[in-house]
Write a protein that holds these residues in place. Structure first.
Motif, PDB file in Angstrom:
ATOM      1  N   VAL A 161       0.843  -1.197   0.000  1.00 39.96           N
ATOM      2  CA  VAL A 161       0.000   0.000   0.000  1.00 39.96           C
ATOM      3  C   VAL A 161       0.880   1.250   0.000  1.00 39.96           C
ATOM      4  CG1 VAL A 161      -1.749   1.285   1.289  1.00 39.96           C
ATOM      5  CG2 VAL A 161      -1.801  -1.205   1.276  1.00 39.96           C
ATOM      6  N   THR A 162       0.389   2.306  -0.662  1.00 41.61           N
ATOM      7  CA  THR A 162       1.060   3.598  -0.613  1.00 41.61           C
ATOM      8  C   THR A 162       0.432   4.407   0.521  1.00 41.61           C
ATOM      9  OG1 THR A 162       1.340   3.515  -3.015  1.00 41.61           O
ATOM     10  CG2 THR A 162       1.696   5.641  -1.942  1.00 41.61           C
ATOM     11  N   PRO A 163       1.127   4.568   1.658  1.00 41.00           N
ATOM     12  CA  PRO A 163       0.521   5.174   2.848  1.00 41.00           C
ATOM     13  C   PRO A 163      -0.064   6.572   2.620  1.00 41.00           C
ATOM     14  CG  PRO A 163       2.586   4.123   3.428  1.00 41.00           C
ATOM     15  CD  PRO A 163       2.495   4.113   1.929  1.00 41.00           C
ATOM     16  N   VAL A 164       0.655   7.412   1.878  1.00 46.17           N
ATOM     17  CA  VAL A 164       0.183   8.792   1.669  1.00 46.17           C
ATOM     18  C   VAL A 164      -1.142   8.795   0.930  1.00 46.17           C
ATOM     19  CG1 VAL A 164       0.677  10.990   0.547  1.00 46.17           C
ATOM     20  CG2 VAL A 164       2.507   9.754   1.707  1.00 46.17           C
ATOM     21  N   VAL A 165      -1.238   7.984  -0.119  1.00 47.02           N
ATOM     22  CA  VAL A 165      -2.469   7.916  -0.902  1.00 47.02           C
ATOM     23  C   VAL A 165      -3.589   7.311  -0.070  1.00 47.02           C
ATOM     24  CG1 VAL A 165      -3.558   7.001  -2.987  1.00 47.02           C
ATOM     25  CG2 VAL A 165      -1.160   7.710  -3.044  1.00 47.02           C
ATOM     26  N   TYR A 166      -3.265   6.272   0.709  1.00 53.72           N
ATOM     27  CA  TYR A 166      -4.290   5.633   1.539  1.00 53.72           C
ATOM     28  C   TYR A 166      -4.835   6.602   2.584  1.00 53.72           C
ATOM     29  CZ  TYR A 166      -6.631   2.525   4.786  1.00 53.72           C
ATOM     30  OH  TYR A 166      -7.569   1.951   5.600  1.00 53.72           O
ATOM     31  N   ARG A 167      -3.959   7.418   3.161  1.00 44.80           N
ATOM     32  CA  ARG A 167      -4.403   8.395   4.161  1.00 44.80           C
ATOM     33  C   ARG A 167      -5.393   9.376   3.541  1.00 44.80           C
ATOM     34  NH1 ARG A 167      -2.142  13.147   4.864  1.00 44.80           N
ATOM     35  NH2 ARG A 167      -0.115  12.472   4.056  1.00 44.80           N
ATOM     36  N   LYS A 168      -5.091   9.857   2.350  1.00 44.56           N
ATOM     37  CA  LYS A 168      -5.991  10.796   1.672  1.00 44.56           C
ATOM     38  C   LYS A 168      -7.316  10.121   1.319  1.00 44.56           C
ATOM     39  CE  LYS A 168      -2.293  13.618  -0.307  1.00 44.56           C
ATOM     40  NZ  LYS A 168      -1.609  14.056  -1.555  1.00 44.56           N
ATOM     41  N   ASN A 169      -7.224   8.885   0.821  1.00 48.25           N
ATOM     42  CA  ASN A 169      -8.441   8.154   0.462  1.00 48.25           C
ATOM     43  C   ASN A 169      -9.300   7.853   1.693  1.00 48.25           C
ATOM     44  OD1 ASN A 169      -7.511   8.201  -2.127  1.00 48.25           O
ATOM     45  ND2 ASN A 169      -7.160   6.002  -2.307  1.00 48.25           N
ATOM     46  N   SER A 170      -8.641   7.600   2.829  1.00 47.23           N
ATOM     47  CA  SER A 170      -9.379   7.300   4.053  1.00 47.23           C
ATOM     48  C   SER A 170     -10.214   8.485   4.505  1.00 47.23           C
ATOM     49  CB  SER A 170      -8.417   6.897   5.169  1.00 47.23           C
ATOM     50  OG  SER A 170      -7.756   5.689   4.842  1.00 47.23           O
ATOM     51  N   LEU A 171      -9.687   9.696   4.329  1.00 48.00           N
ATOM     52  CA  LEU A 171     -10.447  10.892   4.681  1.00 48.00           C
ATOM     53  C   LEU A 171     -11.703  11.010   3.825  1.00 48.00           C
ATOM     54  CD1 LEU A 171      -7.542  13.476   5.159  1.00 48.00           C
ATOM     55  CD2 LEU A 171      -8.918  12.385   6.938  1.00 48.00           C
TER      56      LEU A 171
END
Length: 202
Positions: A161-171
């Motif tokens: 997983v790409t953490p930065v992208v996942y964080r944005k998607n989670s929001l």
């Protein structure tokens, strides 16, 4: 870069959302005052569906974070349905509608979803077919388009997983929860008389 269809659908969704929010701001639920128990049941059902939708969207985001259409995702929620993100959005839409404690807003949101999202799904499927060809065709043959086939769930032991992208998607995935909070604030403003309710909605 967003194509013309995506720009149009974003504009349309914003206009529709603004119209619904405006209606909610100046209206009051009939059931909340005349049948408070039913109103409470509607809100609780809505809250449950919003919770399921938010968790489901976060689950989907885990698998697509950083990949978008560059890789055909067929594991996790995508092994049960080709459009799990939209399926969970469907549950969230019902949940938000019920959380207004009205039948009318729930029906309006469902009708809008039924008109809008099939167009989005078909557009995205054309892109995936153009990129992945036979791989996507084989995926279509064995995986339902919308409603999940739970027995088909397939999950890997590990997943990159790409953490930065996942964080944005989670929001983005939990915006249904924010809407639930906003509805409670609006309810309080109506009850205190700060925000006038011009008409009643069933």
């Amino acid at each position: 870069m967003k194509d013309s269809f995506e720009k149009r659908r974003i504009a349309i969704s914003r206009i529709f959302s603004a119209a619904v929010i405006g209606m909610i701001l100046v209206s009051r639920s009939h059931w909340r005052t005349e049948a408070p128990l039913l109103g409470a049941v509607l809100f609780c059902l809505g809250a449950v569906l919003v919770g399921v939708a938010s968790l489901g969207r976060m689950w989907c985001s885990l698998y697509i974070a950083g990949y978008k259409t560059s890789k055909l995702i067929t594991e996790g929620p995508y092994s049960m349905t080709r459009n799990p993100l939209y399926f969970f959005s469907f549950l969230g839409t019902i949940g938000v509608g019920l959380a207004t404690e009205t039948i009318l807003f729930t029906v309006v949101m469902l009708v809008a979803f039924a008109i809008y999202y099939p167009l989005v799904i078909r557009s995205e499927e054309r892109k995936l077919l153009a990129i992945h060809h036979e791989e996507f065709t084989a995926y279509v043959e064995k995986t339902p388009r919308f409603f999940p086939k739970f027995s088909a769930l397939k999950e890997p032991q590990t997943y990159e997983v790409t953490p930065v992208v996942y964080r944005k998607n989670s929001l983005d995935a939990v915006w249904f929860v924010w809407v639930l909070g906003a509805l409670e604030i609006i309810k309080g403003l109506h009850a205190s008389g700060i925000l006038p309710a011009w008409f009643t909605v069933y």
